[in-house]
Scaffold this motif. Structure first.
Motif: not given
Length: 296
Positions: A74-75, A157-159, A224-229, A238-243
């Motif tokens: 998605y990201y 979407p915030s990310m 695919f490497q997004v992590f720090i944010q 929340p609820n693993n939405a940004t896991m």
């Protein structure tokens, strides 16, 4: 000894320190992680060979694997196109010959060199649901802003929005591509009566496609490497939405100490990234134009 042989030996001699360093510090860990992906390993005890059980569990019993992969896709699907479009538009603006343009280029580029942790902390304040800059601004118009980082609907979407902060990095590359477009093409198009919009679609975009191709591949790999944010701002909620996938891999490796399973996750990520990259490269012949070539 022949001159060509001597030159080859000298070349290998100068190249050897880098090759040895790669084999020791990168090549061996990469191959060792492949071995670990077939083991149960928790750092404290020796790896125990379990064959394909890590991969079987991943695809059949681990819901967070698909959740994290879906979040990451998605990201990537949102951030890469948005970053591409915005990067091209900003580069076109920064390519204008106006007074102080170098200052504006520097201003747009600076956010891309700021530390990732510092940027995450800054955006954590900007997106704060109660005291954040965005919701405070919306409150002036009587609009109640959402919980950008606390509501599942708005977290991803915030990310993606935050990712546009560093558009200056790709802008610089697009700017270099724009400045490589021969002015004679625009002059000839002007003589033929082509307007600015037609010149943009028929000259600028085709000549920029090699640069777009490069940035798209780098954007997909970076996505695919997004992590720090997620690690700093939400911890995966929340609820693993940004896991995201990289964060899930990190948790398995360094929080749960499931190094074998984390290695399996890493290799699956490598394969997915390679497949997507190959797809982009295979389809590039349909839309990437190289000057002096009929390829398009």
């Amino acid at each position: 000894m022949k001159l060509s042989t001597r030159e080859a030996l000298n070349g290998y001699l100068f190249f050897s320190p880098g090759l040895i360093g790669f084999l020791i510090f990168m090549g061996f860990p990469i191959l060792f992680s492949l071995y670990l992906s077939f083991t149960s390993y928790n750092i404290y005890s020796a790896p125990k060979w379990i064959g394909l059980l890590n991969y079987k569990f991943m695809f059949t019993q681990d819901p967070l694997f698909f959740k994290s992969l879906g979040n990451t896709l998605y990201y990537v699907a949102l951030s890469v196109p948005l970053n591409t479009v915005l990067g091209v538009l900003v580069a076109i603006l920064m390519n204008q010959k106006v007074f102080g343009i170098r200052v504006f280029r520097t201003i747009f580029f600076l956010p891309s060199v700021v530390s990732g942790v510092a940027v995450a902390l800054l955006w954590q304040w900007i997106l704060d649901g109660n005291f954040g800059l965005i919701n405070t601004f919306l409150a002036n118009f009587g609009i109640t802003g959402p919980g950008w980082l606390t509501e599942e609907l708005w977290a991803k979407p915030s990310m993606v929005l935050m990712n546009l902060w560093a558009v200056g990095g790709t802008m610089i590359i697009y700017l270099a591509g724009l400045q490589g477009v021969p002015r004679s093409l625009y002059e000839a198009a002007t003589v033929d009566g082509a307007g600015r919009l037609r010149q943009f679609w028929n000259i600028t975009i085709p000549m920029l496609t090699p640069t777009i191709f490069f940035n798209v591949i780098m954007g997909v790999l970076g996505g695919f490497q997004v992590f720090i944010q997620a690690y700093i701002m939400t911890g995966g909620g929340p609820n693993n939405a940004t896991m995201f996938y990289a964060l899930y891999l990190y948790n398995k490796a360094f929080k749960d100490l499931q190094m074998g399973y984390a290695s399996a996750l890493a290799w699956v990520l490598l394969i997915i990234a390679m497949v997507l990259t190959l797809i982009i490269m295979k389809t590039s012949s349909r839309w990437v134009y190289y000057e002096g070539s009929d390829q398009k």
